[in-house]
Design a protein around this motif. Structure first.
Motif, PDB file in Angstrom:
ATOM      1  N   GLU A 164      24.700  49.148  40.184  1.00  0.00           N
ATOM      2  CA  GLU A 164      24.294  47.793  39.806  1.00  0.00           C
ATOM      3  C   GLU A 164      22.788  47.780  39.532  1.00  0.00           C
ATOM      4  N   ASN A 165      22.444  47.276  38.385  1.00  0.00           N
ATOM      5  CA  ASN A 165      21.047  47.292  37.964  1.00  0.00           C
ATOM      6  C   ASN A 165      20.335  46.028  38.456  1.00  0.00           C
ATOM      7  N   ILE A 166      19.567  46.181  39.528  1.00  0.00           N
ATOM      8  CA  ILE A 166      18.768  45.071  40.052  1.00  0.00           C
ATOM      9  C   ILE A 166      17.306  45.389  39.763  1.00  0.00           C
ATOM     10  N   GLU A 167      16.734  44.618  38.888  1.00  0.00           N
ATOM     11  CA  GLU A 167      15.364  44.873  38.457  1.00  0.00           C
ATOM     12  C   GLU A 167      14.376  44.565  39.583  1.00  0.00           C
ATOM     13  N   PRO A 168      13.352  45.418  39.729  1.00  0.00           N
ATOM     14  CA  PRO A 168      12.300  45.085  40.705  1.00  0.00           C
ATOM     15  C   PRO A 168      11.520  43.857  40.243  1.00  0.00           C
TER      16      PRO A 168
END
Length: 251
Positions: free
Chosen positions: A52-56
């Motif tokens: 899952e791509n969780i952006e900083p």
């Protein structure tokens, strides 16, 4: 998906006719057979897990009239929360990767060690034969020793001139012969190929007529032999290694 595969076959065959035009028939056959083989193997794999791509968090702007201490605390809280979400996403991903790699390992054993690959190879052979030899038919029916003699021929799907043109004897019962004679064009003909270790031979034929199957034999043994050269793409059963940059997308 099936329509897409059928649509792409002529494009693939165009490639065979250009840079691969000088190849021998066995080489062309194996090239296409391995294409079908590896494509089918891909469909048998478990679904590949995706991280899952969780952006900083980027720059967090200070709000109007917000006290500096409050702003610092809010930024700290938001960054910690974001990091926890990313850590949790990666933890879930690690678990999914472990499950995926386990199933992949079992599949590899089933297909490459326990012989289940043979069914996929046979499917690929059948598809390849269909491409090169098209749709088999019969014509020029005559009677021979109370059996029906006919000429087996083929109609190519993609313009390949690999002709069957073989005389066959059909085991059609005498009480069916007249009906068959009048309606033989509606019969479905299947050429049966036999695989012995790594070589394919043309064995006999089957005739499907009025929901029944009848056997047929060649008057002369066909001079047909293809040496198989099975090549499985190493990447198909390659496990996910989390240390790879391509898989680990956590910053």
């Amino acid at each position: 998906m099936r329509f897409l595969v059928i649509f792409l076959i002529p494009l693939f065959l165009c490639a065979l006719q250009n840079p691969y035009k000088s190849l021998k028939f066995d080489e062309k056959f194996n090239l296409l057979m391995n294409h079908f083989l590896n494509e089918e193997l891909k469909t048998l794999l478990p679904k590949r897990p995706v991280l899952e791509n969780i952006e900083p968090l980027g720059q967090i702007e200070k709000q109007d009239y917000e006290r500096y201490y409050t702003y610092v605390q809010r930024v700290k809280f938001l960054k910690e929360q974001n990091q926890q979400e990313r850590d949790l996403a990666f933890e879930v991903y690690e678990g999914e990767v472990g499950y995926y790699n386990g199933k992949l390992s079992n599949l590899k054993k089933d297909y490459l060690q326990k012989g289940q690959i043979n069914g996929v190879i046979q499917n690929s052979i059948n598809k390849t034969l269909k491409v090169f030899y098209g749709n088999p038919k019969i014509k020029d029916l005559t009677l021979k020793d109370d059996k029906i003699k006919a000429t087996l021929y083929n109609k190519s799907f993609y313009g390949y001139n690999y002709n069957l043109q073989k005389d066959v004897l059909l085991d059609i019962p005498s009480n069916i012969q007249e009906k068959f004679w009048n309606r033989y064009k509606s019969a479905k003909i299947k050429v049966v190929f036999e695989r012995v270790e790594d070589t394919i031979f043309m064995k006999d034929i089957e005739v499907f007529f009025d929901s029944k199957r009848y056997k047929g034999s060649f008057l002369e043994k066909p001079d047909f032999k293809i040496k198989l050269n099975v090549k499985i793409n190493d990447d198909i059963f390659r496990p996910i290694i989390i240390g790879d940059k391509s898989e680990k997308n956590i910053k």
